[in-house]
Design a protein around this motif. Structure first.
Motif, PDB file in Angstrom:
ATOM      1  N   ASN A 244     -64.771   3.356 -16.741  1.00  0.00           N
ATOM      2  CA  ASN A 244     -65.670   3.998 -17.702  1.00  0.00           C
ATOM      3  C   ASN A 244     -65.092   3.924 -19.108  1.00  0.00           C
ATOM      4  O   ASN A 244     -63.924   4.243 -19.326  1.00  0.00           O
ATOM      5  CB  ASN A 244     -65.890   5.464 -17.312  1.00  0.00           C
ATOM      6  N   ALA A 245     -65.937   3.548 -20.059  1.00  0.00           N
ATOM      7  CA  ALA A 245     -65.477   3.328 -21.435  1.00  0.00           C
ATOM      8  C   ALA A 245     -65.826   4.465 -22.378  1.00  0.00           C
ATOM      9  O   ALA A 245     -65.527   4.380 -23.571  1.00  0.00           O
ATOM     10  CB  ALA A 245     -66.066   2.023 -21.975  1.00  0.00           C
ATOM     11  N   SER A 246     -66.451   5.529 -21.882  1.00  0.00           N
ATOM     12  CA  SER A 246     -66.819   6.646 -22.753  1.00  0.00           C
ATOM     13  C   SER A 246     -66.784   7.948 -21.967  1.00  0.00           C
ATOM     14  O   SER A 246     -66.843   7.948 -20.729  1.00  0.00           O
ATOM     15  CB  SER A 246     -68.221   6.447 -23.338  1.00  0.00           C
ATOM     16  N   LEU A 247     -66.721   9.051 -22.696  1.00  0.00           N
ATOM     17  CA  LEU A 247     -66.789  10.355 -22.043  1.00  0.00           C
ATOM     18  C   LEU A 247     -68.118  10.537 -21.327  1.00  0.00           C
ATOM     19  O   LEU A 247     -68.174  11.147 -20.254  1.00  0.00           O
ATOM     20  CB  LEU A 247     -66.598  11.466 -23.078  1.00  0.00           C
ATOM     21  N   ALA A 248     -69.188  10.016 -21.911  1.00  0.00           N
ATOM     22  CA  ALA A 248     -70.507  10.146 -21.285  1.00  0.00           C
ATOM     23  C   ALA A 248     -70.522   9.505 -19.902  1.00  0.00           C
ATOM     24  O   ALA A 248     -71.099  10.053 -18.951  1.00  0.00           O
ATOM     25  CB  ALA A 248     -71.577   9.514 -22.175  1.00  0.00           C
TER      26      ALA A 248
END
Length: 278
Positions: A244-248
């Protein structure tokens, strides 16, 4: 976005050591320091340029005061500002500008550099860990910390720190190589697309708070918040960072975890009864 810098810098200065009042007066008492109008303007600042201007002037003032006592007060201010600022870019920029003013940070880095150069990886690990306790948003020394972990075959720990350094904007040309090396040692080769998206956040601004690339500490906090427990093992954190590349994306993945329903049964019941739909 109110950052409260005047309150925090004043409070930090006034609470630290015998020379604190002198430092606080020099910083906030006029006469070349920050006057009330400036402090109120920066406290309500929205634009990055305004924040950068404040941090730059603060660094200049702290540097000028270094030879006049009040070291504890100066360090308290320098350490606090990156924690107060809102946003990853601001925190990293303030860290890079202010860390060099901190004698404790400089001493830890000197110890780490010396240990690394003599290949004493355990001592280097501890020294760079000390430095990161003072300025946790420093991307460069997070890489050095990861190097020391890697040299001790602490593959998962090293991967977490390398990935966090990338999320903090470290642009070392071989960082992706290091990440792939340690991730392969635990049987999970790095996904170049995820690494590119994490690095790309620093090139293409995305102001959404949950668009920021995740750090190890972010994942630990989100697991506790959404699953009601700590990570089962370090590999769980590494797997989430690797995919995963983002907190979202982390949040979305955790909401889909079976443990989310168990940990949040009352909340989900309330949402269903209120007619909420995902």
């Amino acid at each position: 976005m109110r950052i409260g810098l005047s309150r925090f810098t004043r409070a930090s200065a006034k609470a630290s050591g015998a020379k604190a009042a002198e430092v606080a007066a020099a910083l906030f008492g006029g006469g070349g320091g920050f006057d009330e109008a400036e402090l109120r303007a920066w406290e309500a600042a929205e634009a990055d340029a305004e924040i950068d201007a404040f941090v730059s002037r603060l660094a200049d003032h702290l540097g000028a005061l270094e030879g006049h006592g009040g070291r504890a007060a100066i360090e308290a201010v320098a350490r606090r500002v990156p924690q107060v600022l809102v946003g990853r870019r601001r925190r990293v920029a303030a860290t890079l500008r202010l860390a060099g003013l901190d004698a404790g940070f400089r001493a830890a880095v000197r110890d780490g550099d010396a240990a690394r150069d003599r290949r004493d990886w355990g001592a280097g690990e501890h020294a760079f860990w000390r430095a990161l306790q003072i300025f946790p948003f420093h991307p460069g020394y997070r890489v050095q910390y990861a190097h020391c972990l890697k040299e001790q075959d602490k593959w998962v720990d090293a991967e977490l720190e390398y990935r966090s350094a990338l999320a903090l904007g470290n642009r070392d040309a071989d960082l992706a190589v290091h990440i792939d090396f340690v991730s392969r040692r635990r049987g999970a080769p790095a996904d170049p697309a995820v690494l590119a998206r994490v690095a790309g956040w620093w090139s293409v601004p995305d102001p959404r708070p949950l668009a920021v690339p995740p750090l190890r500490a972010d994942v630990e906090a989100l697991v506790a918040l959404l699953l009601g427990r700590g990570p089962a093992h370090l590999a769980e954190i590494a797997d989430l960072l690797a995919a995963n590349a983002s907190l979202a994306e982390i949040v979305d993945r955790l909401i889909g975890h079976p443990a989310f329903v168990t940990a949040n049964r009352d909340l989900l019941t309330l949402l269903v009864e209120s007619g909420w739909r995902r």
